[in-house]
Design an enzyme around this catalytic site. Structure first.
Site, PDB file in Angstrom:
ATOM      1  CE1 TYR A 167      33.707  63.190  64.782  1.00  0.00           C
ATOM      2  CE2 TYR A 167      34.574  64.847  66.251  1.00  0.00           C
ATOM      3  CZ  TYR A 167      34.141  64.470  64.997  1.00  0.00           C
ATOM      4  OH  TYR A 167      34.149  65.385  63.962  1.00  0.00           O
ATOM      5  CG  ASP A 257      41.373  63.243  71.352  1.00  0.00           C
ATOM      6  OD1 ASP A 257      41.353  64.312  71.993  1.00  0.00           O
ATOM      7  OD2 ASP A 257      40.716  63.061  70.313  1.00  0.00           O
ATOM      8  CE  LYS A 284      35.581  69.416  70.764  1.00  0.00           C
ATOM      9  NZ  LYS A 284      34.277  68.848  71.010  1.00  0.00           N
TER      10      LYS A 284
HETATM   11  N1  PMP Z   1      38.708  64.768  69.948  1.00  0.00           N
HETATM   12  C1  PMP Z   1      37.612  64.541  70.680  1.00  0.00           C
HETATM   13  C2  PMP Z   1      37.678  63.576  71.824  1.00  0.00           C
HETATM   14  C3  PMP Z   1      36.419  65.199  70.387  1.00  0.00           C
HETATM   15  O1  PMP Z   1      35.327  64.927  71.103  1.00  0.00           O
HETATM   16  C4  PMP Z   1      36.397  66.123  69.325  1.00  0.00           C
HETATM   17  C5  PMP Z   1      35.129  66.906  68.974  1.00  0.00           C
HETATM   18  N2  PMP Z   1      33.992  66.585  69.616  1.00  0.00           N
HETATM   19  C6  PMP Z   1      37.559  66.314  68.586  1.00  0.00           C
HETATM   20  C7  PMP Z   1      38.700  65.631  68.929  1.00  0.00           C
HETATM   21  C8  PMP Z   1      37.581  67.259  67.417  1.00  0.00           C
HETATM   22  O2  PMP Z   1      37.409  68.564  67.844  1.00  0.00           O
HETATM   23  P1  PMP Z   1      37.164  69.734  66.774  1.00  0.00           P
HETATM   24  O3  PMP Z   1      35.862  69.429  66.134  1.00  0.00           O
HETATM   25  O4  PMP Z   1      37.100  70.960  67.618  1.00  0.00           O
HETATM   26  O5  PMP Z   1      38.291  69.715  65.838  1.00  0.00           O
END
Ligand code: PMP
Length: 461
Positions: A167, A257, A284
């Protein structure tokens, strides 16, 4: 080894679910009342639709938090083992962030000019992630969207390669899924054109990565150092080095990521495991819960931002189109500066790693004592249970061993006893303010839950 080896009677799960759901709703009259009001002005009564599906029970309305605990409108206090999907790993009220943000707010929170905090945060992240050049956003989704754009600009290519079980956020490019070998939008409303430019292979499958890179020009490969949204899936030895070498050989940009994995180690797993990538994306959690996102780049990649001036040398444009009005605002950067330097310190990471070990050991003992043929995930401060004797190496294996019904009843049982563990695809994790008593509380409730399911005996009132 897979599918799952849950040996618990399904009718017991359903019975417990009903009992816990009734208790959950009965003990939360104010949240129920607010939900009726909220339903009149927001779809499903929530300010963003994910909240409606996130908890597998009716949403609660929260009022305040302190340290690792938060309180709902009915006065229930919860230990947050999910940290709002790893966004509140600093706790709900990290003192240095509260102080810095309060001061900054009274002096102005948004100027649409650079601020000194930006330099400080960029330098701090540069040191931690070994990337010299940084840009800021307000979410990890936006960081990934811009990182992909930068990679496309740098390579002149369109295709991106992702791993099943990933994700990467709220963007059409990555909200895709592979069904019968065909990449499609995850849901209706997403661009089918975006999914045409995406390839998906299994994690840990370097041969599949190589096949895609050989077959067509790929702009970037996006990968998490460990997969974190299907429980935890760890890389085989050599997987990340293999990705680095394959992307070098085929001219693709490698993006790590670290949105979630930044919670696991100081400087993320990039630093902990000395990983190589062209771009690292974050979000985050590194502004102590204040909205932020960022990506760090090598000098070579950052060249896509090189300035171009017109003939009289006065008008500047950059050749990569990125940014947003509130991106890089002084409030989020001030919060990040305080969080990184005063909360997310090396010793704080050692503390959560130690507690994470206690958590995983405790879960393992509980599972083994009850002769359950399950395995326990261990990733520094994060743990979790896989309902199979071995840990999965790919998302395909993780999906086979998953059990949404069991996870769902566990979550609501815990919530009724003051332990909050929201996202069903994520196991419990430790936040910086937690202490060993918090781990003991989690373990006690987990043990009681399994006993009630297995023996049908209630251990509490
Ligand atoms: N990258 C990863 C690995 C995530 O798990 C998430 C959200 N769970 C995101 C990006 C996106 O984060 P946000 O919803 O805060 O934009």
């Amino acid at each position: 080894m897979f599918p799952n080896t849950v040996i618990i009677d399904r009718s017991r799960i359903k019975k417990l679910r009903k009992q816990e759901e009734e208790r959950f709703v009965a003990e939360r009259p104010r949240s129920s009342e607010l939900l009726i009001q909220a339903n009149k002005c927001m779809p499903h009564g929530v300010p963003m639709s994910w909240m409606a599906s996130l908890f597998d029970h009716q949403p609660i309305f929260s009022t305040e938090g302190e340290g690792a605990y938060f309180i709902d409108v009915d006065g229930h206090r919860y230990l947050d083992m999910g940290q709002s999907d790893l966004s509140t790993i600093c706790g709900f009220t990290p003192a240095p962030v509260v102080k810095a943000v309060t001061q900054q707010m009274s002096k102005g929170c948004q100027f649409l000019t650079p601020c000194e905090a930006a330099i400080s945060v960029a330098n701090e992240l540069a040191e931690r992630f070994s990337k010299p050049q940084w840009q800021f956003t307000l979410s990890a989704s936006s960081a990934n969207a811009e990182a992909i754009r930068v990679a496309r600009r740098a390579t002149g290519r369109e295709t991106i390669l992702l791993f099943d079980g990933k994700y990467h956020g709220h963007l059409d490019d990555t909200l895709v899924v592979s069904r019968n070998g065909k990449v499609e939008p995850l849901t209706e409303g997403l661009s089918s054109l975006a999914s045409k430019n995406v390839r998906i292979v299994q994690y840990n499958d370097l041969n599949a990565v190589e096949a895609v890179l050989k077959q067509e020009p790929v702009a970037c490969v996006i990968v998490e150092p460990v997969l974190t949204n299907v429980g935890i899936i760890t890389p085989d030895p050599g997987f990340h080095q293999g990705l680095w070498e394959l992307t070098r050989a085929h001219g693709a940009v490698l993006i790590h990521d670290e949105t979630h994995t930044h919670a696991f180690a100081f400087g993320g797993l990039t630093n902990k495991w000395s990983l190589n990538a062209d771009i690292v994306t974050l979000g985050k959690n590194f502004a102590g819960g204040v909205a932020i996102g960022a990506y760090g780049m090598s000098e070579g990649i950052a060249n896509v931002f090189s300035k171009e001036s017109d003939t009289d040398g006065t008008t500047y444009t950059t050749s990569a189109l990125t940014g947003g009005t509130l991106f890089g605002n002084v409030l989020s950067l001030t919060a990040a500066d305080a969080a990184l330097k005063q909360v997310m310190t090396k010793s704080a990471y050692s503390h959560i790693t130690k507690l994470g070990g206690m958590l995983a050991d405790g879960i393992e003992a509980i599972v083994q004592d009850r002769n359950l043929p399950w395995s326990v995930q261990r990733m520094y401060c994060r743990s979790g249970v896989t309902y199979a004797p071995n840990l999965p190496r790919t998302a395909e294996e993780a999906f086979l061993s998953a059990d949404a019904e069991l996870n769902g009843v566990q979550r609501i049982y815990q919530a009724n006893r003051g332990v909050w563990e929201a996202v069903s695809s994520a196991g419990p994790a430790i936040s910086f303010p937690m202490v060993s008593d918090d781990i003991e509380l989690y373990l006690k409730v987990y043990a009681d839950f399994l006993d009630e399911l297995l023996l049908g005996e209630s251990t509490d009132g």
